[in-house]
Design a protein around this motif. Structure first.
Motif, PDB file in Angstrom:
ATOM      1  N   LEU A 175      36.721  45.194  38.950  1.00 39.58           N
ATOM      2  CA  LEU A 175      36.880  44.897  40.573  1.00 39.58           C
ATOM      3  C   LEU A 175      35.609  44.159  41.231  1.00 39.58           C
ATOM      4  CD1 LEU A 175      38.881  48.019  41.204  1.00 39.58           C
ATOM      5  CD2 LEU A 175      39.916  45.908  41.174  1.00 39.58           C
ATOM      6  N   ALA A 176      34.527  44.649  40.736  1.00 36.14           N
ATOM      7  CA  ALA A 176      33.236  43.992  41.259  1.00 36.14           C
ATOM      8  C   ALA A 176      33.154  42.516  41.101  1.00 36.14           C
ATOM      9  CB  ALA A 176      31.903  44.525  40.649  1.00 36.14           C
ATOM     10  N   PHE A 177      33.932  42.041  39.723  1.00 39.17           N
ATOM     11  CA  PHE A 177      33.681  40.447  39.657  1.00 39.17           C
ATOM     12  C   PHE A 177      34.798  40.085  40.471  1.00 39.17           C
ATOM     13  CE2 PHE A 177      32.502  41.532  34.830  1.00 39.17           C
ATOM     14  CZ  PHE A 177      31.324  41.392  35.169  1.00 39.17           C
ATOM     15  N   SER A 178      35.647  40.476  40.737  1.00 37.89           N
ATOM     16  CA  SER A 178      36.921  40.204  41.508  1.00 37.89           C
ATOM     17  C   SER A 178      36.358  40.132  43.057  1.00 37.89           C
ATOM     18  CB  SER A 178      38.262  40.908  41.441  1.00 37.89           C
ATOM     19  OG  SER A 178      39.320  40.574  42.292  1.00 37.89           O
ATOM     20  N   ALA A 179      35.565  41.069  43.471  1.00 41.96           N
ATOM     21  CA  ALA A 179      35.296  41.091  44.766  1.00 41.96           C
ATOM     22  C   ALA A 179      34.062  39.932  45.251  1.00 41.96           C
ATOM     23  CB  ALA A 179      34.525  42.543  45.012  1.00 41.96           C
ATOM     24  N   TYR A 180      33.412  39.737  43.913  1.00 37.72           N
ATOM     25  CA  TYR A 180      32.491  38.464  44.080  1.00 37.72           C
ATOM     26  C   TYR A 180      32.899  37.214  44.139  1.00 37.72           C
ATOM     27  CZ  TYR A 180      28.878  35.246  42.780  1.00 37.72           C
ATOM     28  OH  TYR A 180      27.966  34.173  42.695  1.00 37.72           O
ATOM     29  N   ARG A 181      33.798  36.918  43.263  1.00 37.72           N
ATOM     30  CA  ARG A 181      34.830  35.879  43.328  1.00 37.72           C
ATOM     31  C   ARG A 181      36.195  36.040  43.357  1.00 37.72           C
ATOM     32  NH1 ARG A 181      32.771  30.700  42.034  1.00 37.72           N
ATOM     33  NH2 ARG A 181      30.595  31.736  42.461  1.00 37.72           N
ATOM     34  N   PRO A 182      36.760  36.164  44.609  1.00 40.13           N
ATOM     35  CA  PRO A 182      38.294  36.576  44.385  1.00 40.13           C
ATOM     36  C   PRO A 182      38.980  35.668  43.843  1.00 40.13           C
ATOM     37  CG  PRO A 182      36.944  37.108  46.742  1.00 40.13           C
ATOM     38  CD  PRO A 182      35.996  36.153  45.812  1.00 40.13           C
ATOM     39  N   ALA A 183      40.211  36.066  43.575  1.00 42.41           N
ATOM     40  CA  ALA A 183      41.126  35.529  42.685  1.00 42.41           C
ATOM     41  C   ALA A 183      42.508  35.571  43.557  1.00 42.41           C
ATOM     42  CB  ALA A 183      41.248  35.782  41.032  1.00 42.41           C
ATOM     43  N   PRO A 184      43.315  34.420  43.394  1.00 44.46           N
ATOM     44  CA  PRO A 184      44.657  34.574  44.153  1.00 44.46           C
ATOM     45  C   PRO A 184      45.564  35.792  43.756  1.00 44.46           C
ATOM     46  CG  PRO A 184      44.332  32.225  43.602  1.00 44.46           C
ATOM     47  CD  PRO A 184      43.336  33.144  42.893  1.00 44.46           C
ATOM     48  N   PHE A 185      45.334  36.068  42.400  1.00 45.70           N
ATOM     49  CA  PHE A 185      46.128  37.027  41.876  1.00 45.70           C
ATOM     50  C   PHE A 185      45.355  37.722  40.597  1.00 45.70           C
ATOM     51  CE2 PHE A 185      47.851  33.493  39.893  1.00 45.70           C
ATOM     52  CZ  PHE A 185      48.088  33.883  38.355  1.00 45.70           C
ATOM     53  N   CYS A 186      45.676  39.038  40.408  1.00 43.14           N
ATOM     54  CA  CYS A 186      45.030  39.748  39.245  1.00 43.14           C
ATOM     55  C   CYS A 186      46.025  40.461  38.558  1.00 43.14           C
ATOM     56  CB  CYS A 186      43.991  40.290  39.647  1.00 43.14           C
ATOM     57  SG  CYS A 186      42.752  41.301  38.581  1.00 43.14           S
ATOM     58  N   VAL A 187      46.035  40.441  37.173  1.00 46.64           N
ATOM     59  CA  VAL A 187      47.142  41.154  36.325  1.00 46.64           C
ATOM     60  C   VAL A 187      46.344  42.481  35.673  1.00 46.64           C
ATOM     61  CG1 VAL A 187      48.626  40.973  34.447  1.00 46.64           C
ATOM     62  CG2 VAL A 187      48.377  39.389  36.168  1.00 46.64           C
TER      63      VAL A 187
END
Length: 310
Positions: A227-239
């Protein structure tokens, strides 16, 4: 009577002196004969040596005249040849000549096109030297580019690592309900070759590496890192596929609440069997088999059901 005896003794003494003198003369005569024989032998040996030397001198004189004639044919005098004489004996010079003759013979037959071949090889050598110089210059340019890229990558990595570490600390505290987490590089000078170590301090526990945590704590920590990676570089969707399988109900509820709050930036597609996770979803999709051998996809929009219920 006494006079007679004295005369006899005198005669004996004279006789003894005569024989002694004769013996001495005989020995001296033999010594003179021996010396004379030795002198004759020396004289004969000297005559033989003189004869040999005279013959050798005649031989050398003949050879000198022969070589002087050869020098004259080459336009050189004896004095000029002596001035150009090289150091070393004649035997050494002959050995040098034989060595050069062998080297010349090893060269094989003469190539009449050797000059043209040498010029072609020289041109090819110059061409290859230019190519090598170009390659060395290109290598230096590439090394400069690589160093610039490494510097830029190290800078970007440091910035990204700092941002991810901050997000990780925040998300970890929210998922665990407290505690601290730290990402540490094993080598701060060589950041591109360094490894990353994770130190975790859950609420009520001491700080320890990730490998010493329980299975549920490790799973929750890894989720926090993702989730920290996603917060740094948000993606349109995540599975997420069964990421909550090893968690207890309290941690499942924390993750579900976090995903629901964060769903405004990223759409989360979660494959799960946990009730708390499904309660936080806005849309549920599942597969049912009302008839044997016939599967049907079922979609439920939770928001519409809640509105109808109200």
């Amino acid at each position: 009577m006494a006079a007679k005896e004295a005369e006899v003794k005198q005669k004996d003494a004279e006789k003894e002196a005569f024989y002694s003198s004769r013996k001495e003369l005989f020995q001296r005569s033999r010594e003179w004969e021996r010396q004379s024989t030795a002198l004759r032998e020396r004289l004969q040996s000297s005559e033989e040596r003189r004869h040999r030397n005279e013959m050798q001198v005649e031989k050398y004189s003949t050879e000198c005249r022969h070589y002087e004639e050869r020098l004259a044919l080459q336009g050189l005098t004896r004095q000029e040849a002596m001035a150009e004489r090289r150091a070393g004996s004649l035997k050494e010079l002959q050995q040098h000549v034989e060595s050069y003759q062998q080297r010349i013979a090893a060269l094989g037959t003469i190539n009449p096109a050797a000059a043209e071949a040498y010029e072609a090889a020289q041109k090819q050598h110059v061409f290859y030297e230019q190519q090598c110089a170009d390659l060395r210059e290109a290598q230096g340019n590439l090394q400069t580019v690589v160093q610039d890229i490494d510097t830029a990558m190290a800078k970007q990595f440091t910035q990204a690592f700092t941002a991810v570490r901050q997000h990780f600390q925040t998300i970890f505290a929210r998922l665990f309900g407290g505690g601290t987490a730290e990402l540490v590089l094993t080598d701060k000078k060589q950041v591109l070759q360094a490894g990353v170590e994770i130190f975790i301090c859950p609420p009520g526990k001491k700080q320890q590496p990730l490998t010493l945590l329980s299975g549920g704590e490790r799973s929750l920590t890894v989720i926090a890192l993702l989730l920290a990676f996603s917060a740094y570089r948000p993606a349109p969707f995540c599975v997420f596929d069964e990421v909550d399988a090893a968690l207890d109900e309290a941690n499942v509820e924390r993750i579900a609440k976090y995903l629901k709050n964060y769903s405004g930036q990223t759409q989360f597609i979660v494959i799960t069997h946990r009730r708390k996770t499904m309660e936080a979803a806005t849309v549920l999709q599942g597969v049912t088999m009302e008839e044997k051998g016939v599967s049907r996809l079922v979609t439920v929009k939770v928001a519409e059901i809640m509105e109808e219920g109200t």
